[in-house]
Write an enzyme that holds these catalytic residues in place. Structure first.
Site, PDB file in Angstrom:
ATOM      1  CG  ASP A 181      -1.572   5.767   3.007  1.00  7.80           C
ATOM      2  OD1 ASP A 181      -1.941   5.400   1.871  1.00  7.80           O
ATOM      3  OD2 ASP A 181      -2.242   6.526   3.726  1.00  7.80           O
ATOM      4  CD  GLU A 235      -7.265   6.182   5.286  1.00  4.40           C
ATOM      5  OE1 GLU A 235      -6.218   6.810   5.455  1.00  4.40           O
ATOM      6  OE2 GLU A 235      -7.754   5.952   4.163  1.00  4.40           O
ATOM      7  CG  HIS A 265      -1.458   6.151  -2.411  1.00  2.00           C
ATOM      8  ND1 HIS A 265      -2.627   6.077  -3.150  1.00  2.00           N
ATOM      9  CD2 HIS A 265      -1.752   5.614  -1.197  1.00  2.00           C
ATOM     10  CE1 HIS A 265      -3.585   5.540  -2.404  1.00  2.00           C
ATOM     11  NE2 HIS A 265      -3.079   5.242  -1.220  1.00  2.00           N
ATOM     12  N   GLY A 288      -9.650   7.953  -2.499  1.00  2.00           N
ATOM     13  CA  GLY A 288     -10.340   9.224  -2.302  1.00  2.00           C
ATOM     14  C   GLY A 288     -11.149   9.217  -1.017  1.00  2.00           C
ATOM     15  CG  HIS A 297      -8.021   3.301  -0.040  1.00  2.00           C
ATOM     16  ND1 HIS A 297      -7.447   2.947  -1.236  1.00  2.00           N
ATOM     17  CD2 HIS A 297      -7.068   3.996   0.654  1.00  2.00           C
ATOM     18  CE1 HIS A 297      -6.201   3.404  -1.276  1.00  2.00           C
ATOM     19  NE2 HIS A 297      -5.946   4.041  -0.139  1.00  2.00           N
ATOM     20  CG  HIS A 324      -2.034   0.972   1.148  1.00  2.00           C
ATOM     21  ND1 HIS A 324      -3.351   0.598   1.251  1.00  2.00           N
ATOM     22  CD2 HIS A 324      -2.050   2.320   0.957  1.00  2.00           C
ATOM     23  CE1 HIS A 324      -4.128   1.667   1.133  1.00  2.00           C
ATOM     24  NE2 HIS A 324      -3.347   2.727   0.964  1.00  2.00           N
ATOM     25  CG  ASP A 339      -0.883  10.583  -5.867  1.00  2.00           C
ATOM     26  OD1 ASP A 339      -0.777   9.551  -5.180  1.00  2.00           O
ATOM     27  OD2 ASP A 339      -1.994  11.062  -6.176  1.00  2.00           O
TER      28      ASP A 339
END
Length: 381
Positions: A315, A216, A27, A186, A213, A25, A29
């Site tokens: 993350d 969370e 990302h 998102g 996701h 996990h 970006d």
């Protein structure tokens, strides 16, 4: 233990950075180098909140430490803005692989949302191809240095931007050419996986693996929807499955107690559905606020002790100023984990990887060999 530049070690002096790892996990970006953000921003004339890498790194960390997932996600307005060109995507992906390898990662899955990278004329397919070219260049460079790494793409649909079917179709088009799975990302609260039902139905019929996701910014209903509606094979974060645990403490403050699992928690545990836990990020976004504000309040340890399939993840390395080495070090310090515990986390991540079973077995063997070598080396000192 200091910042991520430190050499993180276990109590016996064994280096955590040198241990083989699996990253599930992480990302794209959220994994840029601050100096890369500066250089890419200069190329497109984007004004940034800081003019040097140190100050920019501090800005990302401070903005992300808000206790709100919505506020945390606002920092991505900067990173996605500099990833709107083929060269920008290629560079970010290339460096992503190099940074994973430097952290001891043998297998990594990079997740990102192609629909957020179209403002300068790229098509969805061109974004995926650019990222894949960058990843392959990174893998080639790592292997040329005598190390091993393998990386796959997870394409994410933005859960607030439609039903996700277009991104699901994109993932299927690039299956076998770098894409290994699908995700939705998102704002979670108010946007359950069931809203992307057309995408998940398509992926189900095509037997494409999904991680979602969930658990969370929203709780058990979100997790249930990820499992039932999306048929997720893994839970992105999933930390709030701990809401389905009833803990009965012993009287008079005695250590220990009793834990009863609710039906959803029992299902997740019994089916060994992997939790993609990200300790530092979970603190920043307020995902564990109901249990406390410090890492020792994170449900990670109780979930691990109860036999859930827990994996350790970053993350977003930029926003959390972290790495897998740092996350493992923080957990080891907080919960007194041994090298055997750290190996458990990596083996569980290897089993959860979106790879053919033969490749997962090979990865598990490499992890076992790496840990055995580290233990033997440590014992010989």
């Amino acid at each position: 233990m200091g910042g991520d530049g430190a050499e993180f070690t276990l109590p016996d002096g064994m280096s955590i950075r040198a241990l083989p790892k699996v990253s599930l996990h992480d990302h794209l970006d959220g994994g840029l180098r601050p100096d890369t953000v500066l250089e890419l921003a200069a190329e497109i004339g984007l004004e940034l909140p800081a003019d040097n890498a140190t100050a920019l790194a501090a800005w990302f960390a401070e903005q992300s430490d808000s206790g709100s997932l919505v506020e945390y996600l606002k920092t991505f307005q900067v990173t996605t803005a500099v990833l709107q060109t083929r060269q920008g995507l290629m560079r970010a992906a290339h460096e992503f692989v190099l940074d994973l390898a430097d952290d001891g990662v043998l297998y990594g899955e990079v997740r990102w949302a192609p629909e957020q990278h179209l403002t300068r004329g790229l098509t969805l397919d061109e974004t995926v191809e650019a990222v894949q070219e960058g990843l392959e260049a990174g893998v080639d460079e790592v292997r040329a240095s005598g190390r091993i790494i393998r990386v796959g793409q997870l394409l994410a649909a933005m859960r607030h931007a439609g039903d996700g079917r277009e991104i699901a179709e994109l993932a299927l088009r690039h299956r076998g050419r770098g894409v290994v799975g699908f995700d939705i990302a998102g704002p979670e609260d108010g946007f359950p996986p069931s809203l992307q039902q057309p995408a998940f139905d398509l992926l189900r019929d095509a037997l494409m693996p999904c991680t979602v996701h969930a658990g969370e910014a929203a709780g058990l209903d979100s997790i249930r929807s990820a499992l039932v509606d999306a048929r997720a094979l893994r839970l992105g974060h999933g930390v709030r499955i701990a809401e389905d645990l009833e803990v009965e403490a012993l009287p008079d403050g005695e250590p220990g107690g009793f834990v009863t699992l609710g039906p959803l928690a029992q299902w997740v545990k019994d089916r060994r559905i992997p939790l993609e836990l990200s300790p530092s990020s979970n603190l920043q976004t307020g995902a564990i606020a109901q249990w406390g504000q410090t890492l020792d309040a994170h449900p990670f340890d109780i979930l691990y002790q109860l036999g859930f399939t827990v994996t350790v993840n970053t993350d977003n390395r930029l926003q959390s100023r972290t790495s897998l080495t740092r996350e493992l070090s923080l957990l080891a310090d907080t919960f007194d984990y041994t090298i055997e515990d750290l190996q458990d986390f990596q083996q569980q991540a290897a089993e959860a990887a979106f790879l053919p079973v033969e490749d997962r077995e090979e990865l598990a063997d490499l992890i076992a060999e790496g840990f055995a070598s580290a233990i033997a080396h440590g014992a010989a000192r």
